[in-house]
Write a protein that holds these residues in place. Structure first.
Motif, PDB file in Angstrom:
ATOM      1  N   GLY A   1      -1.799   2.563  -5.992  1.00 50.16           N
ATOM      2  CA  GLY A   1      -2.863   3.278  -6.683  1.00 50.16           C
ATOM      3  C   GLY A   1      -4.231   2.695  -6.373  1.00 50.16           C
ATOM      4  N   ASP A   2      -4.308   1.352  -6.332  1.00 49.09           N
ATOM      5  CA  ASP A   2      -5.615   0.749  -6.059  1.00 49.09           C
ATOM      6  C   ASP A   2      -6.106   1.107  -4.658  1.00 49.09           C
ATOM      7  N   THR A   3      -5.204   1.061  -3.675  1.00 49.72           N
ATOM      8  CA  THR A   3      -5.626   1.383  -2.313  1.00 49.72           C
ATOM      9  C   THR A   3      -5.783   2.886  -2.104  1.00 49.72           C
ATOM     10  N   ALA A   4      -5.160   3.704  -2.960  1.00 48.00           N
ATOM     11  CA  ALA A   4      -5.399   5.150  -2.887  1.00 48.00           C
ATOM     12  C   ALA A   4      -6.864   5.445  -3.209  1.00 48.00           C
ATOM     13  N   PHE A   5      -7.351   4.845  -4.282  1.00 47.92           N
ATOM     14  CA  PHE A   5      -8.755   5.051  -4.636  1.00 47.92           C
ATOM     15  C   PHE A   5      -9.685   4.395  -3.612  1.00 47.92           C
ATOM     16  N   ARG A   6      -9.283   3.235  -3.113  1.00 45.50           N
ATOM     17  CA  ARG A   6     -10.104   2.563  -2.101  1.00 45.50           C
ATOM     18  C   ARG A   6     -10.197   3.430  -0.841  1.00 45.50           C
ATOM     19  N   SER A   7      -9.060   3.976  -0.432  1.00 44.94           N
ATOM     20  CA  SER A   7      -9.032   4.839   0.746  1.00 44.94           C
ATOM     21  C   SER A   7      -9.883   6.086   0.528  1.00 44.94           C
ATOM     22  N   ALA A   8      -9.788   6.687  -0.665  1.00 48.90           N
ATOM     23  CA  ALA A   8     -10.601   7.871  -0.969  1.00 48.90           C
ATOM     24  C   ALA A   8     -12.084   7.533  -0.881  1.00 48.90           C
ATOM     25  N   ARG A   9     -12.451   6.374  -1.399  1.00 47.62           N
ATOM     26  CA  ARG A   9     -13.848   5.948  -1.317  1.00 47.62           C
ATOM     27  C   ARG A   9     -14.297   5.812   0.137  1.00 47.62           C
ATOM     28  N   MET A  10     -13.449   5.240   0.998  1.00 43.56           N
ATOM     29  CA  MET A  10     -13.779   5.060   2.407  1.00 43.56           C
ATOM     30  C   MET A  10     -13.867   6.394   3.146  1.00 43.56           C
ATOM     31  N   ILE A  11     -12.950   7.328   2.824  1.00 44.96           N
ATOM     32  CA  ILE A  11     -12.953   8.641   3.475  1.00 44.96           C
ATOM     33  C   ILE A  11     -14.225   9.405   3.132  1.00 44.96           C
TER      34      ILE A  11
ATOM     35  N   VAL B   1      -0.952   9.599 -10.477  1.00 42.20           N
ATOM     36  CA  VAL B   1       0.479   9.374 -10.668  1.00 42.20           C
ATOM     37  C   VAL B   1       0.769   7.884 -10.773  1.00 42.20           C
ATOM     38  N   PHE B   2       0.054   7.089  -9.973  1.00 43.79           N
ATOM     39  CA  PHE B   2       0.304   5.656  -9.948  1.00 43.79           C
ATOM     40  C   PHE B   2      -0.477   4.897 -11.013  1.00 43.79           C
ATOM     41  N   VAL B   3      -1.156   5.626 -11.886  1.00 45.94           N
ATOM     42  CA  VAL B   3      -1.671   5.059 -13.136  1.00 45.94           C
ATOM     43  C   VAL B   3      -0.666   5.331 -14.249  1.00 45.94           C
ATOM     44  N   THR B   4      -0.241   6.573 -14.360  1.00 47.20           N
ATOM     45  CA  THR B   4       0.617   6.964 -15.477  1.00 47.20           C
ATOM     46  C   THR B   4       2.015   6.355 -15.395  1.00 47.20           C
ATOM     47  N   SER B   5       2.600   6.295 -14.199  1.00 43.95           N
ATOM     48  CA  SER B   5       3.972   5.790 -14.097  1.00 43.95           C
ATOM     49  C   SER B   5       4.081   4.292 -14.419  1.00 43.95           C
ATOM     50  N   PRO B   6       3.218   3.404 -13.888  1.00 39.24           N
ATOM     51  CA  PRO B   6       3.330   2.004 -14.311  1.00 39.24           C
ATOM     52  C   PRO B   6       2.944   1.797 -15.767  1.00 39.24           C
ATOM     53  N   ALA B   7       2.024   2.628 -16.271  1.00 35.54           N
ATOM     54  CA  ALA B   7       1.644   2.520 -17.684  1.00 35.54           C
ATOM     55  C   ALA B   7       2.836   2.836 -18.577  1.00 35.54           C
ATOM     56  N   ASP B   8       3.595   3.873 -18.223  1.00 34.98           N
ATOM     57  CA  ASP B   8       4.795   4.221 -18.996  1.00 34.98           C
ATOM     58  C   ASP B   8       5.824   3.094 -18.952  1.00 34.98           C
ATOM     59  N   LEU B   9       6.009   2.510 -17.769  1.00 39.38           N
ATOM     60  CA  LEU B   9       6.971   1.412 -17.625  1.00 39.38           C
ATOM     61  C   LEU B   9       6.555   0.206 -18.460  1.00 39.38           C
TER      62      LEU B   9
ATOM     63  N   ASN C   1       0.824  -1.207   0.000  1.00 34.88           N
ATOM     64  CA  ASN C   1       0.000   0.000   0.000  1.00 34.88           C
ATOM     65  C   ASN C   1       0.861   1.261   0.000  1.00 34.88           C
ATOM     66  N   ILE C   2       1.859   1.277   0.902  1.00 31.30           N
ATOM     67  CA  ILE C   2       2.635   2.505   1.095  1.00 31.30           C
ATOM     68  C   ILE C   2       3.796   2.628   0.120  1.00 31.30           C
ATOM     69  N   ALA C   3       4.282   1.504  -0.420  1.00 27.67           N
ATOM     70  CA  ALA C   3       5.482   1.540  -1.275  1.00 27.67           C
ATOM     71  C   ALA C   3       5.092   1.641  -2.747  1.00 27.67           C
ATOM     72  N   GLY C   4       4.627   2.803  -3.161  1.00 24.04           N
ATOM     73  CA  GLY C   4       4.352   3.020  -4.572  1.00 24.04           C
ATOM     74  C   GLY C   4       5.644   3.371  -5.294  1.00 24.04           C
ATOM     75  N   VAL C   5       5.561   4.233  -6.288  1.00 26.26           N
ATOM     76  CA  VAL C   5       6.795   4.651  -6.949  1.00 26.26           C
ATOM     77  C   VAL C   5       7.588   5.612  -6.071  1.00 26.26           C
ATOM     78  N   GLY C   6       6.953   6.080  -4.976  1.00 32.29           N
ATOM     79  CA  GLY C   6       7.614   7.038  -4.101  1.00 32.29           C
ATOM     80  C   GLY C   6       8.987   6.610  -3.612  1.00 32.29           C
ATOM     81  N   PRO C   7       9.134   5.397  -3.010  1.00 28.81           N
ATOM     82  CA  PRO C   7      10.454   4.989  -2.517  1.00 28.81           C
ATOM     83  C   PRO C   7      11.418   4.586  -3.623  1.00 28.81           C
ATOM     84  N   ILE C   8      11.007   4.723  -4.873  1.00 33.43           N
ATOM     85  CA  ILE C   8      11.893   4.454  -6.010  1.00 33.43           C
ATOM     86  C   ILE C   8      12.148   5.756  -6.773  1.00 33.43           C
TER      87      ILE C   8
END
Length: 483
Positions: free
Chosen positions: A334-344, A141-149, A60-67
């Motif tokens: 990215g999936d849990t970002a949207f899930r979290s937004a839905r819950m909030i 961001v976590f849609v576009t970056s893996p799509a580019d890769l 959940n927490i380790a997206g492209v951020g730590p890379i």
């Protein structure tokens, strides 16, 4: 090499020492029933074991951020290692642990609700807006970056639009289905790819004796960009990230016992710090110095560096697996970002999420907005993400400090990193082009004044809250033991 290895060793030691200290300060109650049982709905609330929760939390927490963050932060030189290690142990992991544990004590509440309870009702609305903005930016961001890769990995034989569509479809399913149907089922497989990519690159760096620069007074910061505040906004995930405050409540709703919290929340942040160290080291050592790294970033961006470094270190087959592991990281955030937004949003408007149509009514508008955001330049999105991300981290640290202050516990473990990051974030927004564009010296002064004012306001409000005996946790007197 010694700086790199020493930093990883310090991160591991930090988990067993400072992590244990933070746990003791908070005060675990093993007999207290967690929201996984008291609010079980088999959608968002349901008990899962420590191993599964830990792996989901890490992904959940380790997206492209730590890379991507450490790759860009590598331009600052070995000083980036200091921020990753110190920030992770004393700020990021504390932030994640307190957010997760306070959420557990309050029926798995998300940050806006916690901010409303401990910082005032006005802050609930402010943080709600911040959190939704941050999560939409993260999701995009976590849609576009893996799509580019993926597009680069397949040499363009599948169109970028099709790849984006497939990722969005997965995100919709992961957002609306019960957590154990997709996230709980597939994350162990994704986790294996993550470990292959990170450990593989790290081992090869050591095995080949890569020229990772050492930390010296002369070599600490070879660039000209100011370390403060830019480094602390560039490297967020892997050191301190407000995005994590939006993710930990997902797992606070599935945690079986409070005693599992240190491994799940503090420990997985340490693991993310190790990932950040590996990619920062790779970026510093594989491209003929900082000028070569800068050229690579200009031509291919962080995604290009990931592809190049993976192939250099692990060959074509191993490199492909490593790239897949890196692709998994943003997708599983990215999936849990949207899930979290839905819950909030559901919590904010008090909407039941038991029925799938109730989830869809919230999810569909979010995805429409996110798709529109994919048309914006990635670099611009990342700048706004960095600012919103660290602003959210600041709020979460002040929430943790307020909780500990009211409880008459050692609140300095949250206040010290909170003050530091308040100053960094305020200075950044007044200096940055996306903010007010003021000179750095003027931004320092304004940032310092605002930070002092916020600190004074905090102590005034904290003393009032302690006097009023604001309740620290949800009343579960009807539950006496774990089911």
């Amino acid at each position: 090499m010694f700086t790199f290895l020493g930093g990883i060793i310090l991160l591991i030691i930090g988990y067993f020492t400072y992590g244990k200290f933070v746990e003791k300060v908070f005060g675990v109650k093993e007999a207290r029933t967690t929201p996984a049982y008291t609010h079980k709905d088999d959608v968002d609330y349901l008990p899962m074991n420590t191993k599964k929760n830990s792996l989901i939390q890490l992904l959940n927490i380790a997206g492209v951020g730590p890379i991507f963050g450490p790759i860009m932060g590598a331009l600052y030189g070995p000083v980036a290692f200091i921020w990753i290690v110190v920030g992770c142990i004393f700020a990021g992991a504390v932030h994640d642990y307190l957010t997760g544990m306070i959420s557990i004590r309050n029926r798995g509440a998300h940050l806006p609700e916690l901010a409303g309870k401990f910082l005032g009702k006005f802050m609930k609305h402010v943080v709600n807006a911040f959190a939704i903005l941050l999560l939409l930016l993260v999701g995009t961001v976590f849609v576009t970056s893996p799509a580019d890769l993926l597009y680069n990995l397949m040499d363009g034989w599948m169109g970028l639009g099709i790849i984006l569509g497939v990722i969005f479809l997965y995100y919709v399913l992961a957002t609306i289905l019960p957590i154990d149907k997709i996230i709980g089922r597939f994350y162990p497989i994704f986790g294996l790819l993550l470990l292959i990519s990170a450990v593989g690159v790290g081992v090869r760096l050591i095995w080949t004796g890569a020229p990772i620069p050492e930390l010296t007074l002369q070599n600490m910061h070879p660039g000209h960009a100011p370390i403060f505040p830019l480094l602390f906004l560039t490297i967020s995930c892997g050191a301190l990230s407000g995005f994590h405050a939006t993710q930990t409540p997902i797992i606070s709703r599935t945690t079986e016992r409070e005693g599992q919290g240190r491994k799940i929340f503090y420990g997985m942040m340490i693991a993310e710090g190790i990932i950040a160290m590996i990619w920062a080291a790779a970026a510093m050592s594989l491209f003929d110095g900082y000028s070569g790294l800068n050229d690579m970033l200009a031509n291919g961006g962080p995604a290009g560096i990931v592809s190049k470094a993976s192939t250099l270190m692990l060959g074509s087959v191993g490199g492909t697996l490593a790239i897949l592991g890196v692709i998994i990281l943003p997708i599983t955030s990215g999936d849990t970002a949207f899930r979290s937004a839905r819950m909030i949003i559901a919590d904010y408007f008090n909407l039941s999420q038991r029925k799938i149509m109730s989830r869809l009514w919230i999810a569909i508008p979010m995805f429409v907005i996110s798709f529109a955001l994919t048309k914006i330049d990635f670099t611009l999105l990342w700048r706004y993400f960095s600012w919103a991300n660290q602003s959210t981290a600041v709020i979460a640290l002040w929430v943790g400090a307020m909780y500990l202050f009211i409880a008459k516990k050692n609140y300095w473990i949250a206040i010290i990193p909170g003050i530091f990051m308040t100053m960094a974030t305020m200075t950044y927004i007044f200096n940055a082009g996306i903010g007010f564009g003021l000179s750095l010296n003027v931004s320092y002064v304004i940032g310092a004044v605002i930070t002092v004012a916020i600190t004074v306001i905090f102590f005034i409000a904290a003393n009032k809250a302690r006097a009023k005996e604001v309740p620290l946790e949800e009343d579960i007197s009807g539950w006496n033991s774990v089911a």
